[in-house]
Design an enzyme around this catalytic site. Structure first.
Site: not given
Ligand SMILES: Cc1cc2nc3c(=O)[nH]c(=O)nc-3n(C[C@H](O)[C@H](O)[C@H](O)COP(=O)(O)OP(=O)(O)OC[C@H]3O[C@@H](n4cnc5c(N)ncnc54)[C@H](O)[C@@H]3O)c2cc1C
Ligand code: SF4
Length: 573
Positions: A503
């Site tokens: 987080h």
């Molecule tokens: C083990 C675990 C458990 C969790 N449990 C919870 C929970 O129970 N409740 C909760 O609220 N949150 C939880 N979270 C947090 C939650 O997963 C994240 O808040 C959420 O997935 C974030 O989404 P996002 O789209 O911002 O980022 P991400 O899911 O990280 O997506 C970003 C994407 O961008 C891609 N990317 C990055 N850099 C580049 C680049 N330079 N070029 C092209 N692509 C790129 C990555 O490959 C990825 O696919 C957890 C996280 C983990 C790791």
């Protein structure tokens, strides 16, 4: 030399929750969208019959490859930052679905207090209550303004939860679309103990479905099987809401999204005022391409978003000495230091079963739900009992006086395998002047670009908070009738080695003043009106909760903002 491709209306960097939601909303509205994802494609069938703890939980099959891209870390500016070479403190997502594939699904809207934390703190306690160096800020949006976007996320994901919330958390304008998860004996014990103490426990709202559900987009998903291989795993039933089984198919059905995998974005092209597109490396061939676009959406999670802004010289970098600039500012984490383990000699619980979001929690000591006048900290923590499924490699709970090897150890691990209940606390992390992200001067990624550098440590605020919350955790655990209760009540220096929480927040925070924030309440950059910087990067601080409810709600608001921007242009706020 990069090859320039035909122009797109919108280019999105990253296909996690944020990229997926924005792609689905914009394509439904008729816009052409290109999504660039650095990792590979994935689907539910990849997880059929592979409950393999070693592969997924211990060896991080679904996470970012740290040999290609990582972060460096230091506790303060006096020490040299070193790269995080193996996973510990947090786990970064990679590939289609991002961290949304392997998350737990615990769903918490941030508190009304969070969005107006500065004003409400000053109103109740006066300015002097905010410690020197704590860069507390309002978010430029209120809970009520964000409510309709929370509702959109809840309906899309099929959030399972009790129909109303306790008095001390934000109200729901619409009940969750599915019933709460099952209540296990451990949850009952926790809730009974908490209620006896006058607290207000409730079943954790969950993105693991309690029942079969069809969402407003017509996406049908099956109910959770409580398989226990949830956090760090993909769900073979599609019961855990993730971008791949919810928003991605919606965008694909429109025929207006082009999703390109193995495309690692390295720069946002811009003329100093507006972006003109992005440049990426096709990682399977090493070729570079420039994708021109009218709108650029950064949805690559905190570290990528801030890195791309700094590398592309978009927005003013934060300088902790002068406290000017905004890119990299207010990096926050989470404070999970207080916990309790209740050992039972006379009872067994089937804790090998569970789900990522299964559990009960309370907010009596979260946010400003209690009087801080005589306390040396602000905010608080959500206290919870969770039953995510204790898997055999990672979990061998034994009471503290057990030898760490040999027969006595083996006997104790067998005895207690199903006789422990864990109570945890998800503590807030408040911003501090010297906690920030910038480009590392020494270490580089696989493409020769500087790594992101984190400067972060726990504050006295965190240590005081942990001590206080641990007292409450102990009180509840003692009421739960265990034979032995072990409580952790101290927090020392932040250490990147043990897992704590993924987080990470901040770095391009939202607000209503361009001098102190990077983006407005649509996550539109003040300094480049056609760049939207999304996800937890925008959080002005981190609450005593998991972030994704708020990340998801903000993504729906951004999608609405981009639509407006595509029609009229200009600043939306
Ligand atoms: C083990 C675990 C458990 C969790 N449990 C919870 C929970 O129970 N409740 C909760 O609220 N949150 C939880 N979270 C947090 C939650 O997963 C994240 O808040 C959420 O997935 C974030 O989404 P996002 O789209 O911002 O980022 P991400 O899911 O990280 O997506 C970003 C994407 O961008 C891609 N990317 C990055 N850099 C580049 C680049 N330079 N070029 C092209 N692509 C790129 C990555 O490959 C990825 O696919 C957890 C996280 C983990 C790791
Ligand atoms: S616990 Fe439920 S949601 Fe999680 S992976 Fe198993 S079936 Fe899917």
């Amino acid at each position: 030399m990069a090859t320039t491709l035909p122009k797109a209306s919108v280019v999105i960097v990253g296909m996690g929750w944020v990229g997926g939601i924005i792609a689905a909303e914009l394509t439904k509205a008729g816009h052409q969208v290109v999504v660039l994802e650095r990792g590979k494609n994935r689907g539910t069938s990849d997880y059929y019959h592979v409950h393999d703890e070693l592969r997924y939980a211990s060896r991080y099959e679904l996470m970012q490859d740290l040999s290609k891209e990582t972060v460096t870390y230091r506790n303060n500016e006096k020490v040299r930052a070193l790269p995080m070479r193996s996973y510990g403190s947090f786990l970064l997502g990679d590939g289609v679905g991002g961290a949304g594939v392997h998350w737990n699904g615990q769903y918490y809207r941030f508190l009304p207090y969070d969005f107006e934390i500065y004003s409400k703190t000053v109103e109740r306690y006066g300015k002097a209550k905010i410690p020197e160096g704590m860069t507390l800020q309002d978010w430029g949006i209120t809970y009520d303004e964000l409510d309709p976007y929370f509702v959109k996320y809840e309906q899309m994901a099929g959030i399972s939860g009790e129909p109303t919330t306790p008095e001390n958390v934000g109200k729901l304008s619409k009940p969750y679309p599915t019933a709460p998860m099952k209540k296990t004996p451990g949850m009952k014990l926790f809730e009974e103990a908490a209620s006896k103490l006058g607290y207000h426990p409730y079943i954790i709202p969950s993105a693991n479905l309690s029942e079969n559900y069809t969402n407003p987009d017509g996406i049908a998903r099956a109910a959770c099987q409580y398989c226990g291989f949830c956090e760090r795993f993909g769900c073979e039933y599609g019961a855990k809401a993730d971008p791949v089984v919810t928003v991605l198919p919606v965008a694909q059905q429109t025929g207006k999204m082009e999703l390109r995998t193995f495309c690692n974005v390295i720069r946002v092209e811009n003329d100093g005022k507006k972006a003109t597109g992005v440049t990426y490396v096709q990682t399977t061939t090493g070729e570079e391409f420039t994708q021109p676009a009218d709108v650029v959406v950064l949805a690559g999670y905190v570290f990528t978003n801030v890195k791309l802004l700094l590398l592309s010289k978009l927005g003013k970098p934060y300088d902790p000495k002068t406290q000017t600039g905004v890119i990299g500012k207010n990096y926050c984490y989470q404070n999970n230091g207080a916990s309790g383990t209740a050992f039972y000699d006379d009872r067994e619980f089937n804790i090998f079963m569970g789900a990522g979001a299964l559990g009960s929690s309370l907010d009596d000591f979260n946010g400003d739900n209690f009087d801080h006048s005589d306390l040396n900290f602000l905010h608080g923590a959500n206290i919870r009992f969770t039953q995510a499924g204790l898997r055999p490699i990672a979990n061998n709970p034994t009471p503290p006086d057990t030898p760490s090897w040999g027969l006595a150890y083996k006997q104790a691990t067998l005895k207690y395998a199903n006789r422990v209940l864990n109570i945890g606390a998800q503590g807030c992390s408040l911003p501090y002047r010297y906690h920030y992200l910038d480009l590392d001067p020494t270490y580089k990624d696989a493409y020769g670009l500087p790594l992101m550098r984190m400067t972060f440590d726990f504050l006295d605020q965190d240590k005081e908070l942990v001590k206080f919350i641990a007292g409450k955790v102990k009180g509840i655990a003692d009421e739960m009738g265990a034979s032995n209760v072990v409580v952790k009540d101290t927090l020392s220096t932040y250490n990147i080695v043990p897992y704590q929480s993924t987080h990470n927040t901040g770095g391009a925070i939202m607000g209503s003043d361009p001098d102190t924030s990077a983006v407005n309440s649509y996550l539109q950059m003040w300094d480049a009106e056609n760049v939207f910087v999304c996800g937890a990067t925008a959080f002005a601080h981190n609450s005593g909760y998991n972030p994704t409810a708020t990340v998801g709600a903000l993504a729906y608001r951004t999608a609405e903002g981009i639509e407006k921007y595509l029609q009229k242009g200009g600043m939306l706020v």
